[in-house]
Design an enzyme around this catalytic site. Structure first.
Site, PDB file in Angstrom:
ATOM      1  N   LYS B  78       0.848  -1.196   0.000  1.00 61.32           N
ATOM      2  CA  LYS B  78       0.000   0.000   0.000  1.00 61.32           C
ATOM      3  C   LYS B  78       0.886   1.249   0.000  1.00 61.32           C
ATOM      4  O   LYS B  78       1.925   1.281   0.669  1.00 61.32           O
ATOM      5  CB  LYS B  78      -0.895  -0.020   1.251  1.00 61.32           C
ATOM      6  CG  LYS B  78      -1.971   1.071   1.271  1.00 61.32           C
ATOM      7  CD  LYS B  78      -2.862   0.973   2.521  1.00 61.32           C
ATOM      8  CE  LYS B  78      -3.972   2.018   2.489  1.00 61.32           C
ATOM      9  NZ  LYS B  78      -4.833   1.977   3.684  1.00 61.32           N
ATOM     10  N   SER B 159      -9.996   2.319   2.607  1.00 58.33           N
ATOM     11  CA  SER B 159      -9.032   3.038   1.805  1.00 58.33           C
ATOM     12  C   SER B 159      -8.058   2.139   1.041  1.00 58.33           C
ATOM     13  O   SER B 159      -7.471   2.584   0.058  1.00 58.33           O
ATOM     14  CB  SER B 159      -8.205   3.981   2.696  1.00 58.33           C
ATOM     15  OG  SER B 159      -7.396   3.250   3.594  1.00 58.33           O
ATOM     16  N   SER B 183     -10.444   0.064   6.800  1.00 62.73           N
ATOM     17  CA  SER B 183      -9.783   0.181   5.493  1.00 62.73           C
ATOM     18  C   SER B 183      -9.168  -1.093   4.957  1.00 62.73           C
ATOM     19  O   SER B 183      -8.732  -1.124   3.809  1.00 62.73           O
ATOM     20  CB  SER B 183      -8.698   1.261   5.547  1.00 62.73           C
ATOM     21  OG  SER B 183      -9.279   2.535   5.509  1.00 62.73           O
TER      22      SER B 183
END
Lengths: 483, 497
Positions: B78, B159, B183
């Protein structure tokens, strides 16, 4: 010894509280491993944490906590077993994180007190409100480029102790005494070098005035006061300013003011309305700081003898006056020097030599004790020569001056220069006889009642012997011969 | 040779160990897959050179018999994680082009175990969002499509939308995520994969761009419970550089993920999660999960978490408060975007106005407001008190049960652009995931089935503090019972081709 100030409407009382920022003596910063040393090239002591790079996290420096607790104990203060680091949020280029990590609602050290020594020989207790740990900011340099400001982050993140006093201070002398005593304690503890010129100790002074014993007035906070003298000057100015406002029917505005040492005045920085909203909240990157009683006890066991303890001991153990004791304990090194000199010797005489002769001469030569040409053992040796009548007190001062020049031992100088006191009765008698023979008129006058001429004879004898004759013996023999 | 991108992480590691293929081969297969699926915008930075170099080094280690836990396995990272020398922008314009001089602890842990980095994965800007639509690098498209023939692009959730899409679309064997309020779990549910957020403090936050420090926690995505466990195993551990990381042993997560027995366990069903207006399909999949666990021998217990309804409002005070402070460092002075202004204040204003997107600005403003003098007690302090009550709810529930079972999200994936006009509606996506975040508890989403539109639905398991093993065990049991084998059609067609 409250210093009341006379105004047109009568006396005014000054009320002062101080916030002192003291840089913690530590090798590294409060939350990073970067060096905290003073004077390095700009931005050469900046870790990723200090520069607030993305994703960096603070880790509390254990040594700084130790120093804060040690200082708290040295200020006779309560140590809080749980304290909390909070974020004080504001934007400034020398504050990379956009917040300063500080302690707000829960400081590591709570209430305490210290004793200050006033010029009139009295002492007074000043309350300590709190001590907390916080990060220092970096330094903005506005004079390096015509349109830009530069930032040096070396200081960013260094540990500071903010030490807040109660509003117990009643005038410029007390403020100076407070600051001096605080600095002395910090130096004794080795928790701050107390160097105001380098900025490792900085004071903010909260000042208000009131009618004696009346309601507290509105205060102004004076920043940028960077020496003991500046504190006194800033207070003098600010007190007059406030009294003039009040006596003119005005009101003092609660505000932050800046001391301008060039113009010798304070001027407004920002009012209460313009004050920042710092949006304090507990720093979620740090857990509450929890100390055990064992830890606190261990720090307490490491404490040195503190200035006031030493002062009281000197007065009791050595019979010194408050003044002498205060002078001697002002620096740890000075106290140690004195204790070496006085070991096995008369304390008052030793104190007198250290304070009036040595410190006086050092001061005149712009030196401090660490640069003294005379060691404590050497000064003790000189005092011994007086005590055993080898030299007189008067000769001793000459020997002392010689020692200061050459760093030689007192006995060597006495020997070399033949300054040994004459204590041989026959020899003194011989000189006296010669003096009496040479001054028959004065002998007659003395015997006729002019007692005062005794001094003349003593002087002549001392002159003849080059000051080396034992004064007591001269007196004794002269008296005998003149009757 | 089987298509290497369709192996599970565990299968791939087995294959590498057996020398069925090399790390270079499986890495190249994934690099090709990434190229083929570029339109999903899952990766914002591809790092093929690094990947192949790491793969080569891994093959050499294997040859010497020195393989780590994940040696040779290509994974995605990420963009919130700082990776040395590789753009780490948190998908924000304010950090576009920022290449850190340091490696986050978690990615370093992964590399130490031999993992291969394929690239940096798209996400909501600074991890603020639930649909991956706030990214400054464009939104991520889910590999899943509704069966209604509309062909509308769906959100992978957020997210960690890039991470979820990449793992679901076989562009990585596994991926890292971060979870602040859901998330990891919500995107996992939306894309039909597993995602675990461990206990707060299990993984170091050092080197992960901070959003809300008291809530942010690293976690993993995998296509199986075992895969997520393997990833987490490598990521987790005490880090003296993070004062909030826990100095405790990391259990054997993989072993826990292989234990599919829940006999005698007590599973709590919190009645407050049965929200009015919840879609029937979510209700049904939840009931299905309950039935599976019961038939595996677990005892199902009704529990109450009475303060649940206050969780979302409290979260949307605490997280913005922390973010308003955490994002203050992006001022254009030292790194990232700088917009020169007439003076300092104008430079700050223009840098931040241009560098931050709308959702980030919204949260910075909310956070600044709730911390302001006069509002602090009413908002921030109150929210902290609620947070404590929510934790207390969980603690008393765990006096009766070993783990909780809930839906992961209140709906299946929605179309990109939906909910965009209404932040509150978007925030409601996190209604089931936020309470565990506030309480710092481990939570996991496991795919349980498809809805009528053919979209995945996930179930969430919430465990006691430090008891990820229980979460994985219950998750593995559900995984076995659900036997979820669905693959997005666009991925399947690629496989066939």
């Amino acid at each position: 010894m409250a210093q009341l100030v006379k105004g047109q409407t009568g006396d005014w009382e000054i009320v002062i509280g101080m916030e002192v920022h003291a840089q913690v003596t530590a090798n590294s910063k409060l939350f990073s491993g970067a060096s905290a040393e003073f004077g390095a090239a700009p931005n050469s002591q900046v870790s990723m944490v200090d520069a607030a790079m993305p994703g960096m996290l603070p880790v509390l420096n254990e040594h700084c906590v130790y120093q804060a607790v040690r200082t708290g104990l040295g200020l006779n203060s309560a140590i809080n077993k749980t304290s909390v680091f909070e974020r004080k949020n504001y934007f400034y280029p020398d504050l990379p994180q956009g917040y300063q990590i500080s302690q707000y609602l829960h400081p590591v050290v709570g209430e305490g007190k210290i004793e200050i020594d006033l010029p009139d020989g009295t002492t007074k207790e000043i309350g300590i409100t709190r001590l907390h740990l916080e990060q220092d900011a970096g330094k903005s340099l506005h004079d390096q480029h015509p349109t830009k400001s530069y930032v040096d982050l070396n200081r960013s993140g260094c540990a500071l102790m903010e030490i807040v006093s109660e509003p117990d201070i009643r005038g410029p002398d007390e403020a100076a005494a407070y600051l001096s005593k605080l600095r002395m304690i910090l130096r004794y503890l080795g928790t701050c070098d107390g160097n105001m010129e380098e900025g490792s100790m900085r004071a903010d002074v909260n000042i208000s005035v009131r009618k004696p014993g009346g309601e507290l007035g509105t205060r102004a906070e004076i920043k940028n006061v960077n020496s003991v003298k500046a504190v006194q000057q800033a207070i003098d100015f600010e007190v007059q300013r406030q009294i003039e406002i009040l006596e003119g029917g005005g009101t003092v505005v609660q505000e932050t003011r800046l001391w301008d040492p060039g113009k010798m005045e304070t001027r407004s920085m920002r009012s209460k309305e313009e004050a920042h909203d710092y949006r304090y909240f507990p720093d979620p990157d740090l857990l509450p700081l929890v100390l055990t009683q064992d830890y606190i006890d261990n720090v307490a066991n490491d404490l040195p003898e503190l200035p006031d303890q030493k002062k009281h001991r000197f007065m009791e153990e050595y019979g010194l006056s408050l003044y002498d004791a205060s002078v001697l304990i002002a620096e740890q090194q000075r106290a140690e020097y004195f204790e070496t000199v006085t070991d096995g010797r008369d304390a008052k005489i030793a104190a007198n030599w250290v304070i009036n002769e040595l410190l006086g001469l050092l001061n005149k030569n712009g030196k401090d004790l660490s640069g003294s040409p005379i060691s404590a053992a050497q000064l003790g040796g000189l005092i011994d020569l007086i005590a055993d009548n080898t030299i007189s007190g008067k000769i001793a001062k000459d020997v002392f001056a010689e020692m200061f020049e050459t760093s030689k031992d007192a006995p060597a100088i006495v020997e070399e220069k033949g300054l040994k006191q004459v204590t041989d009765t026959g020899e003194i008698e011989k000189v006296i006889d010669a003096v009496l023979d040479a001054n028959p008129d004065n002998v007659a006058a003395y015997k006729g009642g002019k007692d005062k001429l005794f001094g003349f004879f003593v002087g002549q004898v001392m002159k003849e012997t080059g000051g080396k004759a034992n004064p007591a013996m001269v007196n004794e023999i002269l008296k005998k011969k003149l009757t | 040779m089987t298509n290497l991108t369709h192996l599970t992480l565990a299968e791939a590691l087995k294959g590498l160990e057996n020398k069925d293929f090399t790390s270079v081969e499986i890495t190249q297969a994934h690099l090709d897959a990434i190229e083929g699926m570029r339109h999903l915008n899952a990766y914002i930075t591809e790092t093929p050179e690094i990947a192949l170099e790491q793969a080569k080094a891994s093959d050499e280690r294997r040859a010497k018999g020195q393989a780590g836990l994940l040696d040779g396995a290509p994974v995605g990272i990420k963009d919130l994680y700082c990776t040395k020398g590789v753009q780490s922008a948190a998908c924000s314009n304010i950090l576009r082009g920022f290449k850190p001089e340091y490696e986050s602890t978690v990615t370093q842990n992964l590399f130490d175990e031999g993992a291969v980095m394929l690239g940096k994965l798209n996400m909501d800007e600074f991890a603020m969002g639930s649909a991956n639509t706030t990214s400054a690098f464009g939104n991520v498209i889910s590999p899943w499509k509704r069966k209604d023939g509309s062909n509308a692009d769906l959100t992978p959730g957020g997210s960690s939308g890039g991470s979820a899409a990449a793992v679901a679309a076989r562009m990585a064997l596994a991926a890292t995520g971060t979870d602040t309020g859901g998330s990891i779990r919500q995107p996992a549910a939306f894309t039909g994969i597993c995602g675990i957020k461990p206990t707060y403090g299990r993984c170091s936050r050092w080197g992960i761009v901070a959003f809300s420090s008291s809530l942010d926690q690293a976690g993993s995505f995998g296509r199986t419970v075992e895969d997520s466990a393997l990833m987490l195993q490598a990521m987790a551990g005490f880090d003296p550089k993070d004062s909030t990381s826990a100095n405790r042993e990391v259990p054997d997560f993989r072993a826990a993920s292989l234990n599919t027995s829940v006999k005698g366990l007590k599973i709590g069903i919190p009645k407050e999660y049965r929200a009015p207006g919840m879609p029937e399909e979510v209700e049904q999949i939840w009931q299905q999960g309950i039935d599976w666990l019961r038939s595996e021998g677990a005892e199902i217990i009704d529990v109450s978490l009475p303060h649940t309804k206050y969780a979302l409002p409290a979260y949307y005070i605490i997280a913005p408060a922390e973010c308003s402070s955490n994002l203050a460092r992006y001022d254009g002075v030292r790194y990232g975007l700088r917009e020169e202004g007439e003076d300092l204040i104008e430079s700050y204003e223009q840098t931040r106005a241009k560098g931050f997107g709308d959702e980030v600005k919204r949260r910075v403003m909310i956070g600044t407001y709730v911390l302001s003098a006069g509002y602090y007690d009413a908002y921030y302090i109150k929210a902290q008190k609620v947070r404590r009550l929510i934790l207390n709810d969980f603690l008393s529930a765990y006096e009766q049960c070993d783990a909780l079972l809930t839906p992961t999200a209140p709906s299946a994936a929605f179309a990109i652009g939906e909910n965009e006009d209404d932040p509150i509606k978007m925030y409601l996506n996190d209604v089931f995931t936020v309470p565990a975040s506030l309480a710092g508890l481990p939570g996991m989403s496991v795919p349980a089935g498809l809805n009528a539109d053919g979209l995945p639905l996930g179930l969430q398991i919430i465990g006691r503090q430090w008891d990820e093993e229980m979460v994985l065990r219950v998750g593995a049991t559900l995984e076995k019972a659900a036997n979820f084998k669905a693959i997005p059609e666009m991925v399947e067609s690629k496989l066939a081709a």
